[in-house]
Design an enzyme around this catalytic site. Structure first.
Site, PDB file in Angstrom:
ATOM      1  N   CYS A 384      80.678 -13.590 -71.679  1.00  0.00           N
ATOM      2  CA  CYS A 384      81.313 -14.212 -70.511  1.00  0.00           C
ATOM      3  C   CYS A 384      82.672 -13.550 -70.226  1.00  0.00           C
ATOM      4  O   CYS A 384      82.695 -12.476 -69.641  1.00  0.00           O
ATOM      5  CB  CYS A 384      81.425 -15.717 -70.707  1.00  0.00           C
ATOM      6  SG  CYS A 384      81.512 -16.575 -69.134  1.00  0.00           S
ATOM      7  N   HIS A 509      76.315 -17.138 -71.819  1.00  0.00           N
ATOM      8  CA  HIS A 509      76.632 -17.411 -73.229  1.00  0.00           C
ATOM      9  C   HIS A 509      75.362 -17.427 -74.078  1.00  0.00           C
ATOM     10  O   HIS A 509      74.794 -18.509 -74.314  1.00  0.00           O
ATOM     11  CB  HIS A 509      77.332 -18.764 -73.357  1.00  0.00           C
ATOM     12  CG  HIS A 509      78.717 -18.780 -72.816  1.00  0.00           C
ATOM     13  ND1 HIS A 509      79.809 -18.391 -73.548  1.00  0.00           N
ATOM     14  CD2 HIS A 509      79.197 -19.139 -71.592  1.00  0.00           C
ATOM     15  CE1 HIS A 509      80.903 -18.521 -72.812  1.00  0.00           C
ATOM     16  NE2 HIS A 509      80.553 -18.968 -71.621  1.00  0.00           N
ATOM     17  N   GLU A 511      75.025 -17.270 -77.145  1.00  0.00           N
ATOM     18  CA  GLU A 511      75.199 -17.960 -78.432  1.00  0.00           C
ATOM     19  C   GLU A 511      74.577 -19.355 -78.448  1.00  0.00           C
ATOM     20  O   GLU A 511      74.162 -19.843 -79.499  1.00  0.00           O
ATOM     21  CB  GLU A 511      76.681 -18.033 -78.817  1.00  0.00           C
ATOM     22  CG  GLU A 511      77.587 -18.883 -77.929  1.00  0.00           C
ATOM     23  CD  GLU A 511      78.220 -18.113 -76.772  1.00  0.00           C
ATOM     24  OE1 GLU A 511      77.640 -17.095 -76.353  1.00  0.00           O
ATOM     25  OE2 GLU A 511      79.284 -18.558 -76.269  1.00  0.00           O
TER      26      GLU A 511
END
Ligand code: GLN
Length: 550
Positions: A384, A509, A511
């Site tokens: 990001c 994102h 993750e």
């Protein structure tokens, strides 16, 4: 392994006592894991007694990361634990806060929906809490709801009362309570002290709740005497007590619970028909975690330096990628505000991650890190803001303008290579965020496509600014690869650099979608590239070894 699903949802309420920060979220998630391993459909929920509406406005340095759900909910970081443990995508319904409850009740009051009645904590607030719990658990066999804070907190009272009433609302046979306590060890007298835990159970009883399960946290394994005392004074069956001393990895906790027989206890207490738990993969994972030897140093260029929870999902995704490659990850925190860009600052890093962030503090250090990684062939993963920093860095070189920037950081920059899209100008700050799942189409020649192995992906977003398309052609001509865009080609989703061991930066994102046993493909290949790069091997899948950039 398939179990016949019960039509009626059963509930486990998880509370905490003695002190905060006991790992109640991990405990709740572990209960979720051992029950979903029995083939049950499990949902989870975090109930936060704060007066906020959601976690979006909470300071990550204090409260930890904001976890984003697929439907764009900005939620408490415990939802990340839940998703990683039960491997299920949750929605915004899985996170609620007092602000949300009060706001619903007050807006109903304004609409005249209470027909002239006085509005009270009991029953109106408690009813709304119960509604949101039931809504969140709808369609599942088992719904686990964790109440934030500790029993006795003033602001949690309505929540405790509501979970007490749940027994009446859905039937006593469908509800159990698990209480997480701490048992300290007094070194002077060489004793475990159970009194604070007993007191917290007493507080819970005063509120009308007798815990069915006790999860006993401690620094060292408690002895039999402490265990007996807990059972006797707290009136909890011994087979419903699990000792949870500190463990090397949080992923061990479900196995401890299973060994203690908590899963079977829950099945019989809630009369759940389910199969034997299948925890084989989890056991393998824990074995790997404990036996990973080599390690690699990954620099995380961070603005917040005080709290590991601030970048929790990023760290977990990195570690999971490490377990996948049998390589331990030493996370090196690099203070982005202090970086000036010298070789020495990066010399001991095998890879660089620039995580998400808001505001201009530390941005120059992030840009310098992207530059160092690009020019020195250090594997780079931008997340990001980490993508935006990489674009700014490259643009500064290509446009010969050291002031090229994002309009978030410098509204006066002549070259705003990251900007707010024209149709978002003037929208309220909250309304202009791109949140939750968006589709991205991958460029088949990209490194990212190799990682994903598919041409369309759904990834979670949380940002306001975007790549400025006015600079696309020029930057591409200079070697920037647009590795993914939105399906209408308008929004840039991933950028890469050609001929680099691994330089991938995403507007989203990744993750949040990584799991301990199956790391996100981009994290997996980032660590894979580090492994190959640092041993001098050529990259996997036929990519050419990169040459040093100018
Ligand atoms: N601050 C940037 C934006 O709003 C990046 C946000 C982030 O990293 N999550 O676009």
């Amino acid at each position: 392994m398939k179990t016949k699903s019960k039509i009626k949802t059963k509930y486990i309420f998880v509370t905490g006592g003695v002190i905060s920060g006991l790992g109640k979220g991990i405990t709740a998630a572990s209960i979720g894991k051992i029950m979903s391993a029995r083939g049950l459909k499990v949902t989870m929920q975090k109930c936060d007694p704060y007066l906020n509406m959601d976690a979006g406005t909470l300071n990550p340095a204090e409260h930890g990361e904001v976890f984003v759900t697929c439907d764009g909910g900005e939620t408490d970081l415990d939802l990340g634990h839940y998703e990683r443990f039960i491997d299920t995508e949750l929605t915004r319904k899985s996170s609620t806060m007092s602000g949300r409850i009060y706001s619903k009740v007050l807006s109903d009051e304004r609409k005249g929906m209470y027909l002239g009645k006085t509005i009270q904590i009991i029953p109106h607030i408690t009813n709304e809490i119960m509604n949101q719990i039931i809504l969140s658990g709808e369609g599942s066999d088992l719904h686990i709801s964790e109440v934030g804070g500790t029993v006795g907190d003033y602001e949690a009272m309505a929540w405790i009362e509501a979970i007490r009433q749940m027994k009446r609302r859905v039937g006593a046979e469908n509800v159990i309570y698990a209480h997480v306590v701490f048992v300290p060890y007094l070194a002077v007298s060489k004793e475990f002290k159970t009194k604070p835990a007993q007191n917290s159970v007493r507080d819970l009883r005063e509120a009308g709740i007798q815990p069915d399960i006790l999860c006993v946290r401690s620094d060292e394994p408690i002895n039999a005497e402490a265990f007996e005392k807990m059972s006797l004074y707290c009136d909890v069956d011994k087979d419903a007590i699990v000792a949870l001393p500190n463990s090397k990895s949080v992923y061990e906790v479900p196995l401890r619970m299973e060994e203690a027989g908590i899963g079977d206890y829950i099945c019989s207490a809630l009369r759940l028909a389910c199969t034997k738990p299948d925890l084989q993969d989890w056991q393998k994972l824990v074995y790997k975690i404990k036996h990973t030897k080599d390690s690699t140093r990954v620099g995380v260029i961070a603005k917040y330096m005080s709290n590991e929870d601030t970048y929790l999902s990023v760290f977990e995704a990195l570690r999971s990628a490490g377990w996948y490659h049998n390589i331990g990850i030493d996370i090196v925190w690099v203070d982005s505000e202090k970086l000036v860009g010298t070789d020495a600052e990066f010399a001991n890093l095998d890879g660089i991650v620039v995580p998400g962030g808001f505001g201009c503090r530390g941005i120059e250090g992030k840009i310098l890190s992207a530059r160092y990684a690009r020019k020195n062939n250090i594997p780079y993963l931008g997340l990001c803001l980490g993508m935006q920093a990489a674009v700014i860095e490259f643009a500064r070189e290509v446009l010969h303008d050291e002031h090229a920037n994002s309009s978030e950081m410098d509204p006066n920059s002549k070259n705003q290579v990251i900007h707010i899209m024209p149709d978002q100008i003037g929208v309220d700050l909250g309304g202009s965020m791109r949140l939750g799942n968006y589709e991205a189409k991958l460029n088949k020649k990209s490194r990212s496509y190799l990682a994903y192995g598919q041409s369309t992906v759904l990834e979670r977003h949380r940002h306001r600014y975007e790549f400025n398309n006015n600079y696309r052609e020029q930057l591409e001509a200079a070697g920037l690869i647009i590795a993914a865009t939105s399906p209408d080609l308008k929004l840039v989703e991933i950028i890469e650099h050609q001929g680099h061991p691994f330089f991938v930066a995403t507007q989203f994102h990744p993750e949040f979608k990584s799991r301990p046993g199956s790391p996100h493909p981009l994290f997996r290949d980032f660590i894979g590239a580090i492994k190959h790069h640092s041993t001098g091997a050529t990259l996997a899948r036929g990519q050419k070894k990169a040459t040093k950039h100018k």
